[in-house]
Design a protein around this motif. Structure first.
Motif, PDB file in Angstrom:
ATOM      1  N   THR A 117       0.826  -1.203   0.000  1.00 10.61           N
ATOM      2  CA  THR A 117       0.000   0.000   0.000  1.00 10.61           C
ATOM      3  C   THR A 117       0.856   1.247   0.000  1.00 10.61           C
ATOM      4  OG1 THR A 117      -1.730  -1.156   1.203  1.00 10.61           O
ATOM      5  CG2 THR A 117      -1.808   1.248   1.220  1.00 10.61           C
ATOM      6  N   GLU A 118       1.917   1.247   0.846  1.00  8.76           N
ATOM      7  CA  GLU A 118       2.752   2.437   0.936  1.00  8.76           C
ATOM      8  C   GLU A 118       3.537   2.671  -0.344  1.00  8.76           C
ATOM      9  OE1 GLU A 118       4.619   0.965   4.429  1.00  8.76           O
ATOM     10  OE2 GLU A 118       3.788   2.550   5.668  1.00  8.76           O
ATOM     11  N   SER A 119       4.157   1.614  -0.892  1.00  7.71           N
ATOM     12  CA  SER A 119       4.967   1.782  -2.088  1.00  7.71           C
ATOM     13  C   SER A 119       4.109   2.094  -3.305  1.00  7.71           C
ATOM     14  CB  SER A 119       5.794   0.520  -2.347  1.00  7.71           C
ATOM     15  OG  SER A 119       4.966  -0.591  -2.551  1.00  7.71           O
ATOM     16  N   ALA A 120       2.805   1.763  -3.263  1.00  9.68           N
ATOM     17  CA  ALA A 120       1.925   2.052  -4.393  1.00  9.68           C
ATOM     18  C   ALA A 120       1.738   3.554  -4.579  1.00  9.68           C
ATOM     19  CB  ALA A 120       0.574   1.375  -4.183  1.00  9.68           C
ATOM     20  N   ASP A 121       2.024   4.354  -3.538  1.00  9.88           N
ATOM     21  CA  ASP A 121       1.884   5.801  -3.659  1.00  9.88           C
ATOM     22  C   ASP A 121       3.053   6.433  -4.397  1.00  9.88           C
ATOM     23  OD1 ASP A 121      -0.504   5.736  -2.295  1.00  9.88           O
ATOM     24  OD2 ASP A 121       0.435   6.039  -0.333  1.00  9.88           O
ATOM     25  N   PHE A 122       4.090   5.674  -4.674  1.00  9.12           N
ATOM     26  CA  PHE A 122       5.274   6.226  -5.306  1.00  9.12           C
ATOM     27  C   PHE A 122       5.196   6.072  -6.829  1.00  9.12           C
ATOM     28  CE2 PHE A 122       7.711   5.317  -1.143  1.00  9.12           C
ATOM     29  CZ  PHE A 122       7.273   6.533  -0.618  1.00  9.12           C
ATOM     30  N   SER A 123       6.209   6.606  -7.506  1.00  7.00           N
ATOM     31  CA  SER A 123       6.203   6.666  -8.969  1.00  7.00           C
ATOM     32  C   SER A 123       6.498   5.304  -9.591  1.00  7.00           C
ATOM     33  CB  SER A 123       7.255   7.670  -9.439  1.00  7.00           C
ATOM     34  OG  SER A 123       8.564   7.179  -9.156  1.00  7.00           O
ATOM     35  N   ASP A 124       6.267   5.239 -10.919  1.00  8.03           N
ATOM     36  CA  ASP A 124       6.618   4.033 -11.669  1.00  8.03           C
ATOM     37  C   ASP A 124       8.123   3.786 -11.611  1.00  8.03           C
ATOM     38  OD1 ASP A 124       3.980   3.677 -12.332  1.00  8.03           O
ATOM     39  OD2 ASP A 124       4.166   4.593 -14.316  1.00  8.03           O
ATOM     40  N   PHE A 125       8.901   4.865 -11.580  1.00  7.39           N
ATOM     41  CA  PHE A 125      10.360   4.746 -11.482  1.00  7.39           C
ATOM     42  C   PHE A 125      10.747   3.979 -10.222  1.00  7.39           C
ATOM     43  CE2 PHE A 125      14.375   6.444  -9.789  1.00  7.39           C
ATOM     44  CZ  PHE A 125      15.231   6.191 -10.842  1.00  7.39           C
ATOM     45  N   PHE A 126      10.145   4.357  -9.094  1.00 10.70           N
ATOM     46  CA  PHE A 126      10.418   3.667  -7.835  1.00 10.70           C
ATOM     47  C   PHE A 126       9.985   2.207  -7.916  1.00 10.70           C
ATOM     48  CE2 PHE A 126       9.184   2.049  -3.730  1.00 10.70           C
ATOM     49  CZ  PHE A 126      10.200   2.453  -2.885  1.00 10.70           C
ATOM     50  N   SER A 127       8.789   1.964  -8.437  1.00  7.57           N
ATOM     51  CA  SER A 127       8.275   0.602  -8.514  1.00  7.57           C
ATOM     52  C   SER A 127       9.140  -0.279  -9.399  1.00  7.57           C
ATOM     53  CB  SER A 127       6.838   0.615  -9.044  1.00  7.57           C
ATOM     54  OG  SER A 127       5.983   1.311  -8.163  1.00  7.57           O
ATOM     55  N   GLU A 128       9.656   0.297 -10.482  1.00  5.57           N
ATOM     56  CA  GLU A 128      10.498  -0.470 -11.397  1.00  5.57           C
ATOM     57  C   GLU A 128      11.780  -0.922 -10.720  1.00  5.57           C
ATOM     58  OE1 GLU A 128      11.171  -2.260 -15.086  1.00  5.57           O
ATOM     59  OE2 GLU A 128       9.418  -1.122 -14.465  1.00  5.57           O
ATOM     60  N   LEU A 129      12.325  -0.056  -9.853  1.00  3.37           N
ATOM     61  CA  LEU A 129      13.581  -0.385  -9.188  1.00  3.37           C
ATOM     62  C   LEU A 129      13.394  -1.237  -7.944  1.00  3.37           C
ATOM     63  CD1 LEU A 129      15.654   2.930  -9.386  1.00  3.37           C
ATOM     64  CD2 LEU A 129      15.674   0.970 -10.915  1.00  3.37           C
ATOM     65  N   PHE A 130      12.409  -0.858  -7.106  1.00  4.33           N
ATOM     66  CA  PHE A 130      12.340  -1.447  -5.778  1.00  4.33           C
ATOM     67  C   PHE A 130      11.061  -2.219  -5.487  1.00  4.33           C
ATOM     68  CE2 PHE A 130      15.036   2.392  -5.291  1.00  4.33           C
ATOM     69  CZ  PHE A 130      16.223   1.760  -4.944  1.00  4.33           C
ATOM     70  N   GLY A 131      10.046  -2.096  -6.337  1.00  7.67           N
ATOM     71  CA  GLY A 131       8.762  -2.692  -5.997  1.00  7.67           C
ATOM     72  C   GLY A 131       8.818  -4.188  -5.789  1.00  7.67           C
ATOM     73  N   ALA A 132       9.303  -4.939  -6.804  1.00  7.70           N
ATOM     74  CA  ALA A 132       9.357  -6.395  -6.683  1.00  7.70           C
ATOM     75  C   ALA A 132      10.357  -6.815  -5.626  1.00  7.70           C
ATOM     76  CB  ALA A 132       9.723  -7.016  -8.035  1.00  7.70           C
ATOM     77  N   ARG A 133      11.494  -6.145  -5.583  1.00  9.38           N
ATOM     78  CA  ARG A 133      12.510  -6.485  -4.600  1.00  9.38           C
ATOM     79  C   ARG A 133      11.981  -6.321  -3.189  1.00  9.38           C
ATOM     80  NH1 ARG A 133      16.567  -9.412  -3.941  1.00  9.38           N
ATOM     81  NH2 ARG A 133      17.467  -8.699  -5.888  1.00  9.38           N
ATOM     82  N   MET A 134      11.303  -5.196  -2.944  1.00 10.52           N
ATOM     83  CA  MET A 134      10.827  -4.924  -1.597  1.00 10.52           C
ATOM     84  C   MET A 134       9.667  -5.825  -1.234  1.00 10.52           C
ATOM     85  SD  MET A 134      11.178  -0.849  -1.791  1.00 10.52           S
ATOM     86  CE  MET A 134      10.245  -0.573  -0.322  1.00 10.52           C
ATOM     87  N   GLY A 135       8.879  -6.210  -2.255  1.00  5.65           N
ATOM     88  CA  GLY A 135       7.803  -7.141  -1.967  1.00  5.65           C
ATOM     89  C   GLY A 135       8.334  -8.477  -1.488  1.00  5.65           C
ATOM     90  N   ARG A 136       9.417  -8.963  -2.104  1.00  2.44           N
ATOM     91  CA  ARG A 136      10.014 -10.218  -1.674  1.00  2.44           C
ATOM     92  C   ARG A 136      10.633 -10.073  -0.297  1.00  2.44           C
ATOM     93  NH1 ARG A 136      11.853 -10.275  -7.019  1.00  2.44           N
ATOM     94  NH2 ARG A 136      13.841  -9.426  -6.369  1.00  2.44           N
ATOM     95  N   ALA A 137      11.331  -8.946  -0.082  1.00  5.50           N
ATOM     96  CA  ALA A 137      12.037  -8.779   1.179  1.00  5.50           C
ATOM     97  C   ALA A 137      11.071  -8.662   2.343  1.00  5.50           C
ATOM     98  CB  ALA A 137      12.924  -7.533   1.111  1.00  5.50           C
ATOM     99  N   HIS A 138       9.958  -7.953   2.136  1.00  6.31           N
ATOM    100  CA  HIS A 138       9.025  -7.730   3.231  1.00  6.31           C
ATOM    101  C   HIS A 138       8.425  -9.041   3.711  1.00  6.31           C
ATOM    102  CE1 HIS A 138       6.514  -5.183   5.728  1.00  6.31           C
ATOM    103  NE2 HIS A 138       5.461  -5.892   5.368  1.00  6.31           N
ATOM    104  N   ALA A 139       8.291  -9.983   2.797  1.00  9.58           N
ATOM    105  CA  ALA A 139       7.687 -11.258   3.157  1.00  9.58           C
ATOM    106  C   ALA A 139       8.608 -12.104   4.025  1.00  9.58           C
ATOM    107  CB  ALA A 139       7.325 -12.049   1.892  1.00  9.58           C
ATOM    108  N   GLY A 140       9.877 -11.694   4.164  1.00 13.30           N
ATOM    109  CA  GLY A 140      10.830 -12.521   4.875  1.00 13.30           C
ATOM    110  C   GLY A 140      10.654 -12.526   6.364  1.00 13.30           C
ATOM    111  N   GLY A 141       9.991 -11.539   6.956  1.00 17.28           N
ATOM    112  CA  GLY A 141       9.846 -11.525   8.409  1.00 17.28           C
ATOM    113  C   GLY A 141       9.743 -10.126   8.915  1.00 17.28           C
ATOM    114  N   GLY A 142       9.374  -9.921  10.156  1.00 18.13           N
ATOM    115  CA  GLY A 142       9.162  -8.599  10.719  1.00 18.13           C
ATOM    116  C   GLY A 142      10.302  -8.169  11.604  1.00 18.13           C
TER     117      GLY A 142
END
Length: 312
Positions: free
Chosen positions: A98-123
């Motif tokens: 939800t938070e990263s969806a507020d950012f630009s396509d540029f951000f999503s292209e660089l970090f979106g998939a990476r951060m989605g995988r990383a966030h799932a790793g644990g809190g």
């Protein structure tokens, strides 16, 4: 898509410390926050500031961005190079979708998939340490036989002056036979240290294959071009073809044209079941670079009377 210069957005130097970035962001946030600002573009400006701060305040994303961004200018047409983030070790922290969806396509292209995988790793709030993630590049041949490789990963750190630096560390990794694109290799206990005596997290290595001059991979299937001479294509016969796991004799059907697929069942990446290997024929003409070669071509032109455009 245009390249975003996050340093320019915040108005800080590229060697700014973490404290400099934080202070500048807070000052600009007081000026542009939509709840208090009277600036006409306050909401859009605040969104840009939030995105820039999200990258530059995080040592991992900042180090990866710096590695990529030194070759680009703000507003320049931009497409991230393939596997631009290979070799960077990311921890489990990141934004929610939800938070990263507020950012630009540029951000999503660089970090979106990476951060989605990383966030799932644990809190952050568990005694167990965070999992880390890194993308690694392997030779296709490693998937056929398995291998033991020494891989060097780059881990961003903040030094005593508050600047982001890259520390390298080497790991000896066993590459399992049959590993495929996108598969995760888990290294137990190689993530962040645990909290309060808890166990450490794990390191997940996401497998990608290096670009190969000869082979292309789709899942477990492998594709390669098979050059053939005109007489081999026309008359058929056996030719030797090189595969990632050795050479093999292949039968060319008579009358083959360029683009014909020859399927070698089970000769793709090993697995249960294994993939297939497809050889795609490419008819290669001998050069007419000698009197004898030209004479042969002229004889063919006269005697065969062949028109490749007939009926086209």
């Amino acid at each position: 898509m245009e390249f975003k210069d996050y340093y320019q957005t915040l108005g800080v130097d590229k060697d700014a410390t973490a404290d400099d970035i934080k202070k500048t962001f807070r000052r600009l946030a007081r000026k542009y926050h939509p709840d208090v600002s009277k600036e006409p573009d306050a909401e859009a400006r605040m969104k840009e500031l939030n995105e820039a701060f999200a990258v530059l305040s995080d040592p991992e994303k900042r180090a990866a961005y710096d590695q990529l961004g030194h070759r680009y200018q703000a507003g320049q047409d931009f497409h991230p190079p393939p596997d631009w983030d290979a070799g960077f070790e990311f921890s489990g922290r990141g934004f929610s979708g939800t938070e990263s969806a507020d950012f630009s396509d540029f951000f999503s292209e660089l970090f979106g998939a990476r951060m989605g995988r990383a966030h799932a790793g644990g809190g952050h709030f568990h005694a167990r340490g965070e999992d880390h993630h890194a993308k690694i590049m392997l030779d296709l041949e490693d998937a056929y036989a398995g291998a033991v490789r020494t891989l060097t990963l780059r881990v961003p750190r903040v030094d005593a002056q508050g600047r982001t630096v890259l520390a390298e560390h080497a790991l000896e990794v066993r590459i399992p036979k049959g590993v495929r694109e996108g598969q995760l290799i888990r290294l137990s206990g190689q993530g962040s240290a645990g909290l309060g005596g808890g166990p450490p997290g794990d390191l997940y290595l996401e497998v990608h294959f290096k670009p190969h001059a000869r082979y292309r991979v789709e899942g477990r299937d492998v594709y390669a071009t098979l050059p053939v001479a005109p007489w081999e294509a026309a008359l058929g016969g056996g030719v030797k073809a090189s595969l990632p796991d050795g050479a093999v004799e292949v039968c060319i059907p008579a009358g083959s044209q360029s683009g014909r697929k020859l399927r070698l069942k089970g000769r793709g990446i090993p697995g249960t079941p294994p993939g297939d290997l497809y050889l795609v024929t490419e008819v290669v003409l001998p050069p007419a670079d000698s009197p004898k070669a030209r004479a042969l071509y002229e004889q063919m032109a006269r005697e065969l009377a062949f028109d490749p455009r007939q009926g086209g």
